[in-house]
Scaffold this active site. Structure first.
Site, short mmCIF file in Angstrom:
data_model
loop_
_atom_site.label_atom_id
_atom_site.label_comp_id
_atom_site.label_asym_id
_atom_site.label_seq_id
_atom_site.Cartn_x
_atom_site.Cartn_y
_atom_site.Cartn_z
CG HIS A 178 0.51 6.80 5.67
ND1 HIS A 178 1.57 7.27 6.42
CD2 HIS A 178 0.79 5.51 5.39
CE1 HIS A 178 2.45 6.30 6.61
NE2 HIS A 178 2.00 5.21 6.00
CD GLN A 209 3.43 5.87 2.75
OE1 GLN A 209 2.45 5.31 2.27
NE2 GLN A 209 4.41 5.19 3.29
CG HIS A 242 -0.32 1.16 7.31
ND1 HIS A 242 0.60 0.83 8.28
CD2 HIS A 242 0.34 1.94 6.41
CE1 HIS A 242 1.77 1.40 7.99
NE2 HIS A 242 1.64 2.07 6.87
CD GLU A 243 -1.15 2.36 2.79
OE1 GLU A 243 -0.47 1.34 2.99
OE2 GLU A 243 -0.64 3.49 2.81
CG LEU A 272 6.53 1.14 1.60
CD1 LEU A 272 5.49 1.40 0.52
CD2 LEU A 272 7.74 0.42 1.03
N GLY A 313 0.84 -1.19 0.00
CA GLY A 313 0.00 0.00 0.00
C GLY A 313 0.87 1.23 0.00
#
Ligand code: UDB
Ligand code: ZN
Length: 180
Positions: A157, A65, A153-154, A111, A60
């Site tokens: 962000h 990011q 999780h995404e 990441l 993902g």
């Protein structure tokens, strides 16, 4: 093509911003950025390409990011049942979720985080997601299992939240972690 040098690492303020809604219908530029993010994921999961360009395999990626504070993320991964989940979501919103929680039994990474961080990350076991897709349609989909965790999780962000913000110090009673 996106390579690791385009991926912002922890400490950069963009990872702590609340990303802005994408104007609809999405511009060609926004669509191109989301497509590029999705392409990073597929490239990173291709052994030859990942080795050639030194890509960290990812499931993902959220726009902040790569320094774009907009509410969109890409997912490309198979789940426990080997079902492929491959999406580009625009203005995603978790509209409902289970009370039950789960977590990856080995914790999470990111990441944008170049270090291991121990600890279980509590996530909703099941979620219902509203979003516009790369194909321009509006969807409402239910997810569970690994995919539900990746999506949460995404989503974090997009709200300036890092996975380790959610690691509880005490060994609270998590529901059985997901056997991934
Ligand atoms: C942080 C990292 C360890 C790189 C993690 N890797 C990952 O999910 N690899 C993977 C998994 C598969 F199921 C299939 C595959 F081909 C590769 C990841 O990409 N992420 C995404 C991220 O950092 N998004 O911002 C972290 C994961 C932690 C929980 C969900 C996603
Ligand atoms: Zn991450």
């Amino acid at each position: 093509m996106i390579t690791m040098d385009r991926i912002v690492r922890e400490g950069h303020p963009v990872l702590r911003e609340v990303a802005k809604e994408v104007a609809l219908p999405p511009s060609n530029e926004d669509l191109a950025v989301l497509k590029e993010m999705h392409e990073y994921l597929t490239n990173s999961q291709d052994q030859a390409i990942a080795e050639k360009y030194d890509l960290r395999p990812g499931s993902g990626l959220a726009a902040p990011q790569i320094g774009v504070a907009k509410r969109m993320f890409a997912i490309h991964t198979t789940d426990e049942k080997d079902q492929l989940h491959s999406y580009g979501f625009i203005n995603p919103k978790i509209v409902s979720h289970s009370v039950e929680e789960t977590s990856l039994e080995n914790g999470e990474g990111c990441l944008s985080v170049d270090r291991p961080v121990e600890g279980l990350v509590p996530r909703h076991a099941r979620i219902t997601l509203d979003a516009h897709t790369l194909d321009g349609e509006h969807i409402r989909m239910r997810f569970r299992g690994y995919i539900a965790i990746v999506i949460q999780h995404e989503m974090d962000h997009l709200n300036g939240i890092m996975f380790y913000d959610r690691i509880e110090e005490y060994d609270g009673p998590h529901k059985r972690p997901l056997p991934i």
